[in-house]
Design a protein around this motif. Structure first.
Motif, mmCIF file in Angstrom:
data_model
loop_
_atom_site.group_PDB
_atom_site.id
_atom_site.type_symbol
_atom_site.label_atom_id
_atom_site.label_comp_id
_atom_site.label_asym_id
_atom_site.label_seq_id
_atom_site.Cartn_x
_atom_site.Cartn_y
_atom_site.Cartn_z
ATOM 1 N N MET A 3 78.410 68.202 109.528
ATOM 2 C CA MET A 3 78.631 66.932 108.884
ATOM 3 C C MET A 3 78.148 65.831 109.827
ATOM 4 N N SER A 4 77.537 64.805 109.298
ATOM 5 C CA SER A 4 77.147 63.667 110.128
ATOM 6 C C SER A 4 77.570 62.370 109.443
ATOM 7 N N VAL A 5 77.760 61.377 110.258
ATOM 8 C CA VAL A 5 78.172 60.055 109.785
ATOM 9 C C VAL A 5 77.059 59.097 110.157
ATOM 10 N N VAL A 6 76.646 58.267 109.225
ATOM 11 C CA VAL A 6 75.603 57.294 109.496
ATOM 12 C C VAL A 6 76.263 55.948 109.781
ATOM 13 N N LEU A 7 75.952 55.381 110.948
ATOM 14 C CA LEU A 7 76.508 54.099 111.360
ATOM 15 C C LEU A 7 75.406 53.058 111.445
ATOM 16 N N SER A 8 75.676 51.892 110.931
ATOM 17 C CA SER A 8 74.742 50.781 111.104
ATOM 18 C C SER A 8 74.915 50.240 112.521
ATOM 19 N N LYS A 9 74.020 49.368 112.936
ATOM 20 C CA LYS A 9 74.158 48.770 114.262
ATOM 21 C C LYS A 9 75.462 47.979 114.345
ATOM 22 N N GLN A 10 75.842 47.312 113.265
ATOM 23 C CA GLN A 10 77.102 46.569 113.258
ATOM 24 C C GLN A 10 78.295 47.522 113.382
ATOM 25 N N ASP A 11 78.240 48.659 112.685
ATOM 26 C CA ASP A 11 79.305 49.665 112.822
ATOM 27 C C ASP A 11 79.411 50.112 114.280
ATOM 28 N N LEU A 12 78.277 50.356 114.899
ATOM 29 C CA LEU A 12 78.253 50.820 116.281
ATOM 30 C C LEU A 12 78.819 49.751 117.222
ATOM 31 N N ARG A 13 78.531 48.496 116.924
ATOM 32 C CA ARG A 13 79.102 47.404 117.722
ATOM 33 C C ARG A 13 80.630 47.410 117.611
ATOM 34 N N GLU A 14 81.141 47.666 116.416
ATOM 35 C CA GLU A 14 82.589 47.690 116.215
ATOM 36 C C GLU A 14 83.230 48.875 116.937
ATOM 37 N N VAL A 15 82.595 50.033 116.885
ATOM 38 C CA VAL A 15 83.102 51.203 117.608
ATOM 39 C C VAL A 15 83.101 50.921 119.109
ATOM 40 N N THR A 16 82.036 50.306 119.589
ATOM 41 C CA THR A 16 81.927 49.977 121.010
ATOM 42 C C THR A 16 82.998 48.970 121.413
ATOM 43 N N ALA A 17 83.254 47.974 120.561
ATOM 44 C CA ALA A 17 84.301 46.988 120.854
ATOM 45 C C ALA A 17 85.663 47.666 120.951
ATOM 46 N N PHE A 18 85.933 48.601 120.046
ATOM 47 C CA PHE A 18 87.202 49.327 120.090
ATOM 48 C C PHE A 18 87.319 50.121 121.388
ATOM 49 N N ALA A 19 86.253 50.829 121.741
ATOM 50 C CA ALA A 19 86.261 51.638 122.971
ATOM 51 C C ALA A 19 86.416 50.748 124.212
ATOM 52 N N ALA A 20 85.745 49.609 124.223
ATOM 53 C CA ALA A 20 85.854 48.689 125.362
ATOM 54 C C ALA A 20 87.270 48.128 125.470
ATOM 55 N N GLY A 21 87.864 47.791 124.336
ATOM 56 C CA GLY A 21 89.237 47.291 124.341
ATOM 57 C C GLY A 21 90.213 48.326 124.872
ATOM 58 N N CYS A 22 90.036 49.566 124.466
ATOM 59 C CA CYS A 22 90.897 50.651 124.964
ATOM 60 C C CYS A 22 90.706 50.846 126.462
ATOM 61 N N ALA A 23 89.463 50.817 126.924
ATOM 62 C CA ALA A 23 89.183 51.021 128.347
ATOM 63 C C ALA A 23 89.753 49.879 129.186
ATOM 64 N N GLU A 24 89.702 48.664 128.658
ATOM 65 C CA GLU A 24 90.243 47.523 129.399
ATOM 66 C C GLU A 24 91.730 47.686 129.699
ATOM 67 N N VAL A 25 92.436 48.297 128.772
ATOM 68 C CA VAL A 25 93.876 48.475 128.923
ATOM 69 C C VAL A 25 94.198 49.322 130.163
ATOM 70 N N VAL A 26 93.349 50.279 130.486
ATOM 71 C CA VAL A 26 93.636 51.203 131.588
ATOM 72 C C VAL A 26 92.835 50.912 132.859
ATOM 73 N N LEU A 27 92.012 49.882 132.860
ATOM 74 C CA LEU A 27 91.222 49.578 134.056
ATOM 75 C C LEU A 27 92.093 49.333 135.282
ATOM 76 N N ALA A 28 93.253 48.733 135.090
ATOM 77 C CA ALA A 28 94.137 48.443 136.226
ATOM 78 C C ALA A 28 94.544 49.724 136.954
ATOM 79 N N ILE A 29 94.638 50.819 136.239
ATOM 80 C CA ILE A 29 94.990 52.100 136.868
ATOM 81 C C ILE A 29 93.902 52.504 137.855
ATOM 82 N N PHE A 30 92.649 52.397 137.418
ATOM 83 C CA PHE A 30 91.547 52.734 138.321
ATOM 84 C C PHE A 30 91.503 51.749 139.481
ATOM 85 N N GLU A 31 91.642 50.467 139.185
ATOM 86 C CA GLU A 31 91.516 49.445 140.225
ATOM 87 C C GLU A 31 92.644 49.529 141.252
ATOM 88 N N ALA A 32 93.804 50.046 140.876
ATOM 89 C CA ALA A 32 94.881 50.264 141.846
ATOM 90 C C ALA A 32 94.509 51.402 142.798
#
Length: 117
Positions: free
Chosen positions: A1-30
């Motif tokens: 099965m494959s899912v087709v994403l537009s560039k805008q969809d990909l931007r939204e997925v990337t924004a979600f992933a970046a937001g999640c990663a930001e939450v835990v950056l302090a753990i790495f930085e400590a």
């Protein structure tokens, strides 16, 4: 099965992933206070999510964040850096030639198996 994403969809997925990663950056930085590679990867992911182009900066920052994960001294710091790398690498999903859409293979779960929690 494959899912087709537009560039805008990909931007939204990337924004979600970046937001999640930001939450835990302090753990790495400590764990690694002088290492900015994961934060740089999240910054590059946000840049793409907000309208920037895909390119070398995203690839380079994702790889650098992966190297930072290997240098982490704790498992939690390693996972935090991996989240940052994943955010920047979101944009590298395969794209068909001369297309503005992206095709992503989604593995199917074997029938009869339930998901563990």
């Amino acid at each position: 099965m494959s899912v087709v994403l537009s560039k805008q969809d990909l931007r939204e997925v990337t924004a979600f992933a970046a937001g999640c990663a930001e939450v835990v950056l302090a753990i790495f930085e400590a764990d690694q206070p002088d290492d900015s590679r994961p934060r740089d990867a999240v910054g590059a992911a946000w840049e793409f999510a907000r309208g920037g182009e895909r390119g070398k900066v995203l690839r380079d920052t994702a790889w650098a964040a992966l190297r930072a994960a290997k240098a982490a001294e704790t498992a939690a710091a390693c996972e935090a850096a991996m989240a940052a790398a994943s955010a920047a690498y979101c944009i590298r999903w395969p794209r068909p030639p001369r297309s503005n859409t992206f095709s992503v293979r989604v593995p199917e779960r074997p029938s009869g198996r339930t998901r563990r929690r």
